[in-house]
Design a protein around this motif. Structure first.
Motif, PDB file in Angstrom:
ATOM      1  N   TYR A   1       0.819  -1.207   0.000  1.00 46.44           N
ATOM      2  CA  TYR A   1       0.000   0.000   0.000  1.00 46.44           C
ATOM      3  C   TYR A   1       0.856   1.260   0.000  1.00 46.44           C
ATOM      4  CZ  TYR A   1      -3.881   3.104   0.893  1.00 46.44           C
ATOM      5  OH  TYR A   1      -4.815   4.106   0.775  1.00 46.44           O
TER       6      TYR A   1
ATOM      7  N   ASN B   1       1.351   3.303  -3.305  1.00 44.97           N
ATOM      8  CA  ASN B   1       0.332   3.036  -4.314  1.00 44.97           C
ATOM      9  C   ASN B   1      -0.964   3.735  -3.917  1.00 44.97           C
ATOM     10  OD1 ASN B   1      -1.825   1.869  -5.837  1.00 44.97           O
ATOM     11  ND2 ASN B   1      -0.569   0.104  -6.301  1.00 44.97           N
ATOM     12  N   TYR B   2      -1.526   3.381  -2.753  1.00 44.38           N
ATOM     13  CA  TYR B   2      -2.710   4.016  -2.174  1.00 44.38           C
ATOM     14  C   TYR B   2      -4.007   3.735  -2.917  1.00 44.38           C
ATOM     15  CZ  TYR B   2       1.141   6.649  -0.112  1.00 44.38           C
ATOM     16  OH  TYR B   2       2.303   7.000   0.500  1.00 44.38           O
ATOM     17  N   TRP B   3      -3.948   2.905  -3.961  1.00 43.60           N
ATOM     18  CA  TRP B   3      -5.168   2.549  -4.690  1.00 43.60           C
ATOM     19  C   TRP B   3      -5.293   1.042  -4.854  1.00 43.60           C
ATOM     20  CZ3 TRP B   3      -8.581   6.336  -5.187  1.00 43.60           C
ATOM     21  CH2 TRP B   3      -8.119   7.647  -5.099  1.00 43.60           C
ATOM     22  N   ASN B   4      -4.488   0.265  -4.123  1.00 49.06           N
ATOM     23  CA  ASN B   4      -4.535  -1.195  -4.262  1.00 49.06           C
ATOM     24  C   ASN B   4      -5.267  -1.862  -3.096  1.00 49.06           C
ATOM     25  OD1 ASN B   4      -2.636  -0.762  -2.293  1.00 49.06           O
ATOM     26  ND2 ASN B   4      -0.906  -1.583  -3.455  1.00 49.06           N
TER      27      ASN B   4
ATOM     28  N   GLU C   1      10.788   5.900  -4.988  1.00 51.46           N
ATOM     29  CA  GLU C   1      10.053   5.187  -6.030  1.00 51.46           C
ATOM     30  C   GLU C   1      11.013   4.628  -7.081  1.00 51.46           C
ATOM     31  OE1 GLU C   1       6.220   8.217  -6.163  1.00 51.46           O
ATOM     32  OE2 GLU C   1       8.084   8.766  -7.207  1.00 51.46           O
TER      33      GLU C   1
END
Length: 472
Positions: free
Chosen positions: A165, A168-171, A409
C-alpha cells in the motif's frame, strides 16, 4: 486501512447487525500503564516493540514511527478514504508521550469547529510470520474514555496494512488489512475486521469487511486498559487469522474461507505495517448515529497506548529480514550491470536536484544527499535477466523534521511512467543513521533504464540514499 478509494467506508463499516451494541456510560478509574512491554509467553520471541517511555510532551520515536499528517496520503484518496473529517498533525497537542510510559492521541476542536487528531504508522513494513510459524501483533491501550452523545464521531483504531500500500494508495483491499481493534461512538465493543479482495463486494464483503465484535471483558473498553491481539498462524493447515481481547478469542478467519488468489494477494508480499490513530467522523461512526460528529461531541478525550509489540513463534528464519541482503561492502555497479548486484546511488548517469557527500555507512564511499520532492536519478541499462525481479531494497537515512516524509520510487525507462514499487520513509534518527528498507515491485525482466524518483507532500528534503539493489 483508512484509505480507501471510491466507497467511503473501508474498515469500520462492519456488519450492521454487529453495530447495534448498547452504549454504556461508565466512570471507572483508568488502570496505570505497565512499566514495560511484558515478556512474551513461553515459545514466543519479541521481534519489535515500543513501550512509549520518554519525557512528557515529546513525540514518539522517529526510529519506530512515521507521523501521518493532513487529510490523506499524497496522491491517495481524500479524507483517508473513509470520510473522516479531522486533520492529522504532528503537534504535541494531538500526539505526545505523557512521561509515565503512555502514548496519548488526543482529538481537539477549535472555535470554528475544525477537528485535529493524530495517526502514526511503523517505519517497518515487513511484519509477517516466519515460514511455518505464527506472528502476533499486540497493543495494550485504553480507548477514549467518553460515551453517549459526547462520544459521537470518535473512531479509535489499532490496525495493520499490507506493505504494497505504501506508495500506491489505490490497491486496497487486495493487499490486506487487519483491524485488530476498532471502535466507534464510545460503544463498549471491540471490532476485529479483515479487509481483502476487491472493492466493492468480493469475498470480504467490502467495504464492510469480514467482522465480529464483543464487549470488553471486565471493565468497559472506555474505562480501562485492555490488550488487543491479532495472530496470523501458518503452522496449521489451512492457515488462520485470529483476534483476541484480554486473551479471549472473539473472531477467526480460515484460509479455506477465501479464494486462493485472494489469500495469496494479502499474504505473499513482504509483510505489514502497524497503525494507531483516532479519527473523527466518517463512514463507520455515521453508520450507527450519523452524521457525526455533532455539536454535543466533546473533544479532548485521548486514546492512551501503553505498548505495541510484535512477536513470533515457531517456524524458520527471521520474518523481518529484508528479502535481499546486499553485501556488507557492496561493489560499485557501473551502468549496464546486473540488477542483483548493489547499485551505488552516486553512480547515476543523469540526475535532477541531487548531490553527493561522504558517507559514514559501512563500506564508506559516498551517498546521494538530502533529496526532496521532485528529485530523481537515472541508472541506465540495468539487466534484470529472464527470471523476474520482485523485490527492491534501498539503504536510506533521514534527518527530516517531524512530520516530514516521502516516497522512494522505482520507475522504468521514463520518469513519467508509473512506479513499479516504492516505500515511504521519514526520520531515521539522522542523515547518517542508515537502514535497509525493502519493498515489493511488479515483476521485471530484461534490460531497463532505472529511475529513482522522490515524492513528498512537503517541500523539505526527506532522505539520503547510499545504495540499492533488486531481488527475486
Amino acid at each position: 486501512m483508512r484509505s480507501r478509494p471510491a466507497k467511503p467506508s473501508n474498515r469500520r463499516r462492519t456488519l450492521l447487525s454487529a453495530l447495534l451494541a448498547p452504549v454504556l456510560v461508565v466512570t471507572a478509574l483508568t488502570v496505570a500503564a505497565q512499566a514495560s512491554v511484558p515478556p512474551p509467553a513461553a515459545g514466543w520471541t519479541t521481534v519489535w516493540s515500543d513501550d512509549f517511555d520518554g519525557a512528557n510532551g515529546t513525540l514518539p520515536s522517529s526510529a519506530n514511527w512515521i507521523i501521518d499528517t493532513g487529510h490523506g496520503y499524497p496522491g491517495g484518496p481524500g479524507n483517508w478514504g473513509t470520510g473522516e473529517i479531522q486533520n492529522y498533525t504532528n503537534s504535541t497537542n494531538n500526539l505526545r508521550l505523557d512521561g509515565t510510559g503512555n502514548l496519548r492521541i488526543t482529538p481537539l476542536r477549535d472555535g470554528a469547529g475544525n477537528w485535529t487528531s493524530a495517526r502514526i504508522e511503523t517505519q517497518r513494513s515487513n511484519f509477517r510470520p516466519p515460514a511455518g510459524g505464527v506472528v502476533a501483533m499486540e497493543s495494550r491501550l485504553q480507548m477514549p474514555n467518553v460515551t453517549g452523545n459526547a462520544a459521537l464521531g470518535y473512531w479509535p483504531a489499532f490496525w495493520a496494512l499490507g506493505s504494497p500500500y505504501r506508495g500506491n494508495y489505490w490497491n486496497w483491499p487486495g493487499i490486506g488489512e487487519f483491524d485488530i481493534m476498532e471502535n466507534v461512538n464510545g460503544i463498549n465493543s471491540v471490532w476485529g475486521v479483515l479487509h481483502c479482495g476487491v472493492n466493492p463486494g468480493g469475498p470480504c464483503n467490502e467495504t464492510s469487511g469480514l467482522a465480529n465484535s464483543r464487549a470488553c471483558p471486565g471493565s468497559s473498553c472506555q474505562s480501562g486498559f485492555h490488550t488487543y491481539r491479532f495472530e496470523w498462524d501458518t503452522s496449521i493447515s489451512p492457515n488462520q487469522f485470529r483476534w483476541y481481547v484480554d486473551g479471549q478469542q472473539f473472531h477467526s478467519i480460515s484460509q479455506a474461507q477465501l479464494p486462493a488468489d485472494t489469500w495469496n494477494s494479502m499474504t505473499s508480499h513482504s509483510g505489514y505495517f502497524l497503525l494507531l490513530n483516532l479519527a473523527i467522523g466518517g463512514a463507520f461512526p455515521d453508520a450507527l448515529n450519523g452524521p457525526t460528529p455533532r455539536p454535543e461531541t466533546v473533544p479532548g478525550h485521548p486514546m492512551v497506548v501503553d505498548y505495541v509489540s510484535v512477536s513470533t513463534r515457531g517456524g524458520s528464519g527471521d520474518p523481518t529480514t529484508p528479502p535481499t541482503t546486499p553485501p556488507t561492502t557492496p561493489p560499485i555497479n557501473p551502468p549496464g550491470g546486473s540488477a542483483y548486484s548493489t547499485i551505488q546511488a552516486e553512480s547515476y548517469s543523469q540526475q535532477g536536484g541531487v548531490s553527493v557527500e561522504t558517507t559514514t555507512d559501512s563500506g564508506g564511499g559516498q551517498n546521494v544527499r538530502q533529496i526532496g520532492n521532485g528529485d530523481w536519478a537515472l541508472y541506465p541499462n540495468v539487466d534484470f535477466g529472464s527470471s523476474a525481479a520482485r523485490q527492491f531494497v534501498a539503504r536510506v537515512a533521514s534527518g527530516a523534521g517531524g512530520g516530514v516524509s516521502g516516497l522512494v520510487e522505482v520507475r522504468l525507462d521514463s520518469r513519467s511512467n508509473a512506479p513499479i514499487g516504492s516505500f515511504a520513509i521519514g526520520n531515521t534518527g539522522g542523515w547518517q543513521s542508515w537502514r535497509s528498507v525493502p519493498a515489493n515491485i511488479g515483476a521485471v525482466t530484461g534490460v531497463h533504464n532505472v529511475y529513482l524518483t522522490f515524492t513528498s507532500g512537503q517541500p523539505a528534503d526527506f532522505v539520503n540514499v547510499n545504495w540499492f539493489t533488486f531481488g527475486h
